[in-house]
Design an enzyme around this catalytic site. Structure first.
Site, PDB file in Angstrom:
ATOM      1  N   ASN A 159       0.850  -1.190   0.000  1.00 29.91           N
ATOM      2  CA  ASN A 159       0.000   0.000   0.000  1.00 29.91           C
ATOM      3  C   ASN A 159       0.881   1.233   0.000  1.00 29.91           C
ATOM      4  OD1 ASN A 159      -2.947  -0.955   0.393  1.00 29.91           O
ATOM      5  ND2 ASN A 159      -1.775  -2.185   1.869  1.00 29.91           N
ATOM      6  N   GLU A 160       1.117   1.754  -1.188  1.00 31.88           N
ATOM      7  CA  GLU A 160       2.019   2.876  -1.362  1.00 31.88           C
ATOM      8  C   GLU A 160       1.356   4.184  -0.914  1.00 31.88           C
ATOM      9  OE1 GLU A 160       4.952   2.353  -1.873  1.00 31.88           O
ATOM     10  OE2 GLU A 160       5.388   0.924  -3.466  1.00 31.88           O
TER      11      GLU A 160
END
Length: 641
Positions: A159-160
Site C-alpha cells: 500500500n504505497e
C-alpha cells in the site's frame, strides 16, 4: 517538539528490544501462544503473513518451535499480504517461493490452508481474483493476527503513499522508492515488476490483532512518522493508529529516532544523569539543535529545552559543557593503534603493545577501504601488523559483462601463450558468454560464472591492499563464508561453519585489535550476518578463557550507509586532504564497483562519494561543536565484550 508535546509522542504501543534476534524470538513466541490457544479451543488460527528480510528470523523460530517443541500448524490458515505482478510462483523473487523456503516446507500446515496472491492471473481477471481473496478471508472468519513490515515510503503490504484507510485487496503500481529498494533482489531496478497485488489498508485494519516489525537504522525515520506522526495517506502505516490492538516491535536501531530514545529527557524518562553517555547525548543534541558550540551553551538554554534535571543533578552549565567537550576531544586521535611512549589515560587506544596485530573484518571485498580506508592506511604507515579478512566473496555484485571481459582475457592469454601440448582456453570464453547470453533477470549464475565473479572481487581487494602497502599473500584472508555462497541476494542463515571459520582465523592471528562492520543499515543483510559471526566467535573464545583475547579490543566502524551519532563515537581518526585522496584511490582499485555498483541501494552515488561525504560531515560536526577543524574523520565505537 516541546516537552509537553513529547509526553504524548507515541500513538501506537511500541516495544523496543536490544536487537532483531531477541525481538524476532519474542514476536514468534506471541504468535505461537495464539496458535496454541486456538488449538486448545479446537478453533482455526488465521494468520496474515508478510515477506521480506524482516520476518525471516521469526519464521525460523516458528519452524524451531514446530520441530522441537511440537507447535502444530494443522489448524492454521494463512493469507499473505502481497505478491509482485506478474510473477511466476517458482521465480526466485516470488513470495510463494519465499514462504515455502522459509516456513511452509518445514511445518505441518495443510496446503489448502495457504493463500498467497496469484501473480499469474490474467490482467483482465485480477479484479475478480482480488474480490475472491477478500471473500476467502471472510469465509475463514477474518484474520486473527496480521504480521507486517514497513517500507521506507511508509507502505504496509504494497500500500504505497496515497492508499486510503478503506482500501481493499487490489492491483497497485509500485512507488519508485519501493522498486529501488527491491532492485537488489532482481539484479537491477529495470527488472523489478512495476505492479503488485496487495491487501488494502482497510483489509489489514480488519484483523483482530496487528503486529508490525522493523529492524535497522534505515527504518528509523519512517518508524518515527508511523508511531508519532499524524495519520495521513502519504504514510499509509500511520493508519495503524486507528487500530485498537496493534503492537509495534523494534530493535534499538529502528527505534533510534523515537522521542523516548533520541531525546528521552523530553518524555519524562527517569534518566540517570550520572551516566556519561546520557549527558553526552543530551549536550550534543542541545548544541546541534541550537547550532552552537558546546562551550557556549547557557543554563537558560538547558532549562528551555527540557534539561533542567541535568542542571539540578550535575551542577553549572559551564561545568557540564567542559566535561562533555573534553570527552569528545579525547575521542580524537591520529594514532588508531595507540601512540607509543605516550600517556594513554585520555586516549581511545592503549599505548602498549606497540606495534599491534590488527585484524580488519570486511563483509564485502571493498568495505575495508570504503568504511575505514584512511584508518587502514594510518595503521600500515605506523608499522602495525595489519591483516584483512574478507568475509564473503561479493560475487553477486559483479555485472555480467565484467565476467565476460575476464573470460575473454583468459581465452586470449591462453591462445597467445599456450603451453606446448595444452589446449587453447577459448572454451571458457564461449561457455561463459553463452551462459550469460541466455540468462534471465535474477537467474542464479552457473558455478563457473560465480567463481569468475568471485575472482574479480578478490583481485580488486588484493590490488587495494598492495596500494596500502600490504602483501596480500600474507595479509589478506578470504573466508568465503558459506552463508553467502547461494549465488542469490537472499542468503542462508548464519551457520556453525561460518562461526568456526571465524574462530579459526581469530586464533590464527591472535589480534590486539579487531575492526568489524557495525553498519546494520546494509539493505542486503550481509553486514548483520557477518557481524553476528564475529560476535558469536568472540563470545565463545571468551567463554573458553582464550588467553590472547584478554588483551584484545574490538572497534566497530560503519560504511556507506550510515554513520555513528557523534555522542556514540569513542574513537575519531582525522584525515588530511592527502589521506582522503589516498583513501579514494584505494577504493578505486575496486573497478567492478566503480561508476555504478550493481546494488547501490537508495543512494545512487558511488561508494567513494558516499564515504567522503560521510567523513567530511563528521568532521564538520566536530567543528560545529567547537572542536578542532579537520578535512574528514572516520569514526569508531568500541564493543566491550
Amino acid at each position: 517538539m516541546t516537552a509537553a508535546d513529547a509526553l504524548h509522542a507515541e500513538r501506537i504501543p511500541t516495544t523496543i528490544y536490544s536487537d532483531s534476534e531477541q525481538a524476532s524470538i519474542a514476536a514468534a513466541g506471541e504468535i505461537a501462544a495464539l496458535i496454541r490457544r486456538r488449538n486448545a479451543a479446537g478453533q482455526p488460527c488465521v494468520l496474515g503473513l508478510a515477506t521480506g528480510s524482516t520476518p525471516t528470523r521469526l519464521y525460523e523460530e516458528l519452524v524451531r518451535l514446530h520441530q522441537q517443541e511440537g507447535l502444530s500448524f494443522q489448524k492454521v490458515i494463512t493469507f499473505n499480504l502481497d505478491e509482485y505482478f506478474p510473477m511466476a510462483p517458482d521465480s526466485l523473487q516470488s513470495y510463494v517461493r519465499f514462504m515455502h523456503e522459509y516456513l511452509f516446507d518445514h511445518i505441518d500446515i495443510r496446503p489448502e490452508n495457504v493463500h498467497i496472491p496469484d501473480g499469474t492471473v490474467a490482467p483482465e481477471q485480477v479484479g475478480e481474483f482480488c474480490r475472491r481473496y477478500e471473500e476467502q478471508i471472510r469465509e475463514a472468519g477474518g484474520i486473527d493476527l496480521q504480521l507486517l513490515g514497513i517500507g521506507r515510503t511508509g507502505h504496509i503490504g504494497f500500500n504505497e503513499p496515497g492508499s486510503g484507510a478503506a482500501s481493499r485487496t487490489r492491483l497497485i503500481t509500485l512507488d519508485h522508492i519501493t522498486r529501488t529498494d527491491a532492485a537488489s533482489d532482481f539484479y537491477g531496478e529495470e527488472n523489478v515488476p512495476r505492479r503488485a497485488i496487495t491487501m488494502g489498508v482497510g483489509t489489514i485494519l480488519e484483523a483482530r490483532e496487528v503486529m508490525l516489525l522493523a529492524w535497522g537504522e534505515g527504518k528509523a525515520a519512517v518508524v518515527k512518522r508511523m508511531v508519532e506522526g499524524d495519520m495521513t495517506d502519504s504514510v499509509p502505516a500511520t493508519y495503524l493508529q486507528k487500530h485498537a490492538n496493534v503492537h509495534v516491535i523494534l530493535d534499538e536501531a529502528a527505534a533510534a529516532e523515537l522521542t523516548r530514545v533520541k531525546t528521552p529527557w523530553l518524555v519524562g524518562t527517569d534518566l540517570r544523569w550520572d551516566n556519561d553517555a546520557h549527558v553526552r547525548k543530551a549536550v550534543t543534541w542541545l548544541a546541534r539543535t541550537l547550532q552552537k558550540p558546546i562551550l557556549k551553551l547557557t543554563a537558560e538554554e538547558y532549562n528551555e529545552h527540557g534539561l533542567s534535571g541535568l542542571l539540578a543533578e550535575s551542577g553549572a552549565a559551564y561545568d557540564i559543557n567542559i566535561k562533555v567537550f573534553n570527552q569528545l576531544q579525547h575521542t580524537i586521535t591520529g594514532w588508531p593503534g595507540g601512540k607509543p611512549n605516550a600517556d594513554d589515560t585520555h586516549r581511545p587506544e592503549r599505548a602498549v603493545p606497540f606495534t599491534k596485530r590488527v585484524l580488519i573484518f570486511s563483509p564485502h571485498p571493498d568495505d575495508d577501504v570504503i568504511s575505514m580506508g584512511g584508518t587502514l592506511l594510518r595503521l600500515v604507515d605506523q608499522g602495525h601488523e595489519v591483516h584483512v579478512a574478507y568475509q564473503t566473496s561479493g560475487n553477486i555484485a559483479v555485472f555480467d559483462d565484467e565476467a565476460i571481459r575476464f573470460a575473454d582475457f583468459v581465452a586470449e592469454y591462453d591462445e597467445a601463450f599456450s603451453v606446448a601440448g595444452g589446449q587453447p582456453g577459448d572454451n571458457i570464453y564461449r561457455r561463459v558468454s553463452e551462459t550469460l547470453k541466455g540468462k534471465q533477470p535474477g537467474q542464479v549464475d552457473s558455478d563457473e560464472v560465480q567463481q569468475i565473479k568471485g575472482l574479480i572481487r578478490r583481485g580488486e581487494a588484493k590490488s587495494a591492499l598492495r596500494y596500502a602497502g600490504l602483501d596480500p599473500d600474507e595479509r589478506a584472508h578470504f573466508q568465503d563464508l558459506p552463508f553467502y555462497e547461494t549465488g542469490r541476494v537472499r542468503k542462508k542463515p548464519l551457520g556453525e561453519e561460518d562461526i568456526q571459520l571465524t574462530i579459526n582465523l581469530l586464533n590464527q592471528i591472535q589480534p590486539h585489535q579487531i575492526y568489524a562492520a557495525g553498519d546494520l543499515s546494509d539493505p542486503h543483510g550481509t553486514h548483520r550476518v557477518c557481524l553476528a559471526a564475529i560476535f558469536e566467535a568472540v563470545r565463545r573464545l571468551k567463554a573458553a578463557g582464550t588467553p590472547w583475547l584478554q588483551d584484545c579490543w574490538v572497534w566497530l566502524y560503519r560504511g556507506a550507509w550510515q554513520e555513528w551519532d557523534v555522542a556514540e563515537i569513542e574513537m575519531a581518526v582525522p584525515l588530511s586532504p592527502e589521506e582522503l585522496t589516498r583513501k579514494r584511490r584505494a577504493i578505486f582499485k575496486h573497478q567492478s564497483q566503480k561508476d555504478r555498483p550493481l546494488f547501490p541501494g537508495a543512494d545512487q552515488r558511488e561508494f567513494w562519494q558516499r564515504a567522503e561525504e560521510r567523513n567530511r560531515t563528521t568532521a564538520q560536526l566536530y567543528d560545529q561543536l567547537g572542536l578542532s577543524e579537520y578535512e574528514a574523520i572516520e569514526a569508531f565505537v568500541r564493543w566491550k565484550f
